[in-house]
Design an enzyme around this catalytic site. Sequence first.
Site, PDB file in Angstrom:
ATOM      1  N   LYS A  16     -13.202  17.626  11.590  1.00 46.36           N
ATOM      2  CA  LYS A  16     -14.168  17.595  12.689  1.00 46.36           C
ATOM      3  C   LYS A  16     -14.273  18.982  13.297  1.00 46.36           C
ATOM      4  O   LYS A  16     -13.385  19.424  14.008  1.00 46.36           O
ATOM      5  CB  LYS A  16     -13.746  16.562  13.734  1.00 46.36           C
ATOM      6  CG  LYS A  16     -13.935  15.147  13.232  1.00 46.36           C
ATOM      7  CD  LYS A  16     -13.159  14.139  14.052  1.00 46.36           C
ATOM      8  CE  LYS A  16     -12.476  13.153  13.124  1.00 46.36           C
ATOM      9  NZ  LYS A  16     -11.039  13.300  13.023  1.00 46.36           N
TER      10      LYS A  16
ATOM     11  N   THR B 205       0.850  -1.185   0.000  1.00 45.00           N
ATOM     12  CA  THR B 205       0.000   0.000   0.000  1.00 45.00           C
ATOM     13  C   THR B 205       0.890   1.240   0.000  1.00 45.00           C
ATOM     14  O   THR B 205       1.986   1.220   0.562  1.00 45.00           O
ATOM     15  CB  THR B 205      -0.886   0.062   1.257  1.00 45.00           C
ATOM     16  OG1 THR B 205      -0.017   0.029   2.395  1.00 45.00           O
ATOM     17  CG2 THR B 205      -1.842  -1.107   1.318  1.00 45.00           C
TER      18      THR B 205
ATOM     19  N   TRP C 119     -18.932  16.630  11.242  1.00 44.11           N
ATOM     20  CA  TRP C 119     -17.975  16.295  10.187  1.00 44.11           C
ATOM     21  C   TRP C 119     -18.177  17.163   8.957  1.00 44.11           C
ATOM     22  O   TRP C 119     -19.289  17.406   8.534  1.00 44.11           O
ATOM     23  CB  TRP C 119     -18.171  14.842   9.746  1.00 44.11           C
ATOM     24  CG  TRP C 119     -17.617  13.848  10.700  1.00 44.11           C
ATOM     25  CD1 TRP C 119     -17.079  14.089  11.927  1.00 44.11           C
ATOM     26  CD2 TRP C 119     -17.568  12.440  10.504  1.00 44.11           C
ATOM     27  NE1 TRP C 119     -16.699  12.918  12.509  1.00 44.11           N
ATOM     28  CE2 TRP C 119     -16.980  11.886  11.663  1.00 44.11           C
ATOM     29  CE3 TRP C 119     -17.949  11.582   9.467  1.00 44.11           C
ATOM     30  CZ2 TRP C 119     -16.770  10.520  11.806  1.00 44.11           C
ATOM     31  CZ3 TRP C 119     -17.743  10.232   9.609  1.00 44.11           C
ATOM     32  CH2 TRP C 119     -17.152   9.705  10.769  1.00 44.11           C
TER      33      TRP C 119
ATOM     34  N   GLU D 162      -5.860  -3.137  -1.678  1.00 40.09           N
ATOM     35  CA  GLU D 162      -6.356  -4.330  -0.985  1.00 40.09           C
ATOM     36  C   GLU D 162      -7.459  -5.043  -1.767  1.00 40.09           C
ATOM     37  O   GLU D 162      -7.932  -6.102  -1.370  1.00 40.09           O
ATOM     38  CB  GLU D 162      -6.917  -3.938   0.393  1.00 40.09           C
ATOM     39  CG  GLU D 162      -5.873  -3.524   1.416  1.00 40.09           C
ATOM     40  CD  GLU D 162      -5.472  -2.048   1.330  1.00 40.09           C
ATOM     41  OE1 GLU D 162      -5.706  -1.411   0.273  1.00 40.09           O
ATOM     42  OE2 GLU D 162      -4.914  -1.535   2.315  1.00 40.09           O
TER      43      GLU D 162
HETATM   44  P1  AMP Z   1      -4.647   2.866  -3.087  1.00 38.17           P
HETATM   45  O1  AMP Z   1      -4.626   1.630  -2.300  1.00 38.17           O
HETATM   46  O2  AMP Z   1      -3.345   3.574  -3.156  1.00 38.17           O
HETATM   47  O3  AMP Z   1      -5.245   2.629  -4.444  1.00 38.17           O
HETATM   48  O4  AMP Z   1      -5.607   3.901  -2.348  1.00 38.17           O
HETATM   49  C1  AMP Z   1      -6.911   3.563  -2.026  1.00 38.17           C
HETATM   50  C2  AMP Z   1      -7.642   4.779  -1.514  1.00 38.17           C
HETATM   51  O5  AMP Z   1      -7.757   5.754  -2.541  1.00 38.17           O
HETATM   52  C3  AMP Z   1      -9.065   4.508  -1.104  1.00 38.17           C
HETATM   53  O6  AMP Z   1      -9.144   3.964   0.190  1.00 38.17           O
HETATM   54  C4  AMP Z   1      -9.696   5.882  -1.209  1.00 38.17           C
HETATM   55  O7  AMP Z   1      -9.441   6.674  -0.066  1.00 38.17           O
HETATM   56  C5  AMP Z   1      -8.965   6.484  -2.381  1.00 38.17           C
HETATM   57  N1  AMP Z   1      -9.780   6.343  -3.599  1.00 38.17           N
HETATM   58  C6  AMP Z   1      -9.679   5.423  -4.550  1.00 38.17           C
HETATM   59  N2  AMP Z   1     -10.585   5.628  -5.519  1.00 38.17           N
HETATM   60  C7  AMP Z   1     -11.308   6.718  -5.162  1.00 38.17           C
HETATM   61  C8  AMP Z   1     -12.413   7.438  -5.726  1.00 38.17           C
HETATM   62  N3  AMP Z   1     -12.946   7.102  -6.888  1.00 38.17           N
HETATM   63  N4  AMP Z   1     -12.900   8.485  -5.037  1.00 38.17           N
HETATM   64  C9  AMP Z   1     -12.356   8.854  -3.869  1.00 38.17           C
HETATM   65  N5  AMP Z   1     -11.320   8.240  -3.286  1.00 38.17           N
HETATM   66  C10 AMP Z   1     -10.794   7.173  -3.918  1.00 38.17           C
END
Ligand code: AMP
Length: 543
Positions: free
Chosen positions: A438, A182, A443, A329
């Site tokens: 917050k 990640t 929120w 994930e």
């Molecule tokens: P990653 O594992 O680096 O792909 O990051 C995942 C995170 O990216 C998610 O938990 C979200 O917070 C954010 N994310 C992914 N797709 C979107 C989306 N379409 N809109 C808003 N946030 C997103």
Amino acid sequence: MDGLIMDYQLTIPAILRRAASLYAEKEIVTQRPDKSLHRYQYADMVSRARRLALALRKLGLTDGDRVGTLAWNHYQHLEAYFGIPCAGGVLHTLNLRLHEDDLAYIASHAEDRFVLVDETLWDLFEKFRDRVAWNKVIWIPTRGGAAPEGTIDYEELLASVDESDFEEPDLDERQAAAMCYTSGTTGRPKGVLYSHRAMALHSLGTCLSDSLAVSESDTVLPVVPMFHANAWGLPYAAALVGSKQVFPGPHLDPSSLLDLLASERVTLTAGVPTIWLGMLQILDEHPKRYDLSALRAMVVGGSAAPRAMIEGFWQRHGLRIVHAWGMTELCPLGTISTLPSKLRDAPPAEQFSRMAKQGPPVPFVEVRGRNEQGLIPWDGKTVGELEVRGVWVASAYYNRPDAQDSFTDDGWFRTGDIVAIEPDGCVHLQDRAKDVIKSGGEWISSVALENALMGHPAVAEAAVIPVAHPKWDERPLAVVVLKDGQSASADELIEHLRPHFAKWWLPDTVEFVEQIPKTSAGKFLKTALREQFRDYFTGGTGS
Ligand code: AMP
């Protein structure tokens, strides 16, 4: 009573077999570092991937060995995508935008035994090479240079074996095929270990018509790097159905991408919003310069796609954004915001506001939300943390017993995203749990404010962050980058937001900056902004 159906193993070699027998002549194009184009066919890719598998076994790879890759998006990386799992190994894509300390940590934590290094990234590799116990280092001569001392030349390695000696390994679909860490902004990166089965099913899921609908007639260009959640699984999906594939190499600036999208008649492309924001600006300045008539969809994920961007592409350029939500994930596809039939004839404003949401889950992924009161109702208003489970969702992090609290006792994955869920299952992401503001016990969604700010014609990029406040606990601060040659005052931007938000949601002020720092995946690095403006309301203006 068991069904009487074959126990067919869903594996990466099965995808490769299909590509070899059905799509041998389809094309794979790569933009080299000098911008010349390399072209070959699936038949070549399959042959070279199998030779890579054979050669790795000869070098001593045994089942489950991790093989790192440090490379841009190109055909040799695609060969590794298939060759490593076909050797029984685990493809471990290393994120070339990370700091060398993180790379050393990740490669050591994963216990990578082999690594394939792109010639153009050699200097980066040298910075952490000695900190990892590699068994063999393989040099990919993407510029045609000579392999450094102590490394194996990739081309010589492939030439050293005979494809006819390749035998498919006897793989169980539950075995690991790939891993990815990640790119979290807090704590140590965590490893996600994908099984063959998850990746095969994810490929199928990507091809469904209410999903990305990848098909034989597509030409697919993943802008999303191959080190970020397997380029969202697109190279595997494309090979499964025989799409032409186009790889941009190291040239990820908007104008190079636009050239390639036009010249290769790309139909489907995918990446994070920052890439498309840059492209939209160029298209607005030069609406006639590029022929993008073949392009049927631009997939946007990784961060929320601002509604103004979706509208801008469609209304000014006839280009369709498909907004998707995913995570490392989840292989990574979770939800997709395609327009449901009930909204086909709805007014454009309603359609755009739906498309700016993250959409319902793809088949075999389930969603639910939870707050302090328990599971949230699907009323589109109540917010809580999104939890998911499904056929390609991680069940644990690799070798991280301390991270078990990301999974619920009843087997769901806690995403850390704060969402509302509409009655039809459409997920509407409000924030990352750690980014939500917050204020006075309530929120405020930073994502909603950012997207509205990016709807202002003078704004190129906007991030809204929580800043400690003596009275309200936290208050929103907007950090904005203006488009070249444009101007807007803080008051003007706040007035732009006023009609759309409750008064107490409005950012107290706007700070203008030259650029917003980005994460290794191209998302806004809010932790850096929060640090920069930490004392804004309590003691001066920060640094
Ligand atoms: P990653 O594992 O680096 O792909 O990051 C995942 C995170 O990216 C998610 O938990 C979200 O917070 C954010 N994310 C992914 N797709 C979107 C989306 N379409 N809109 C808003 N946030 C997103």
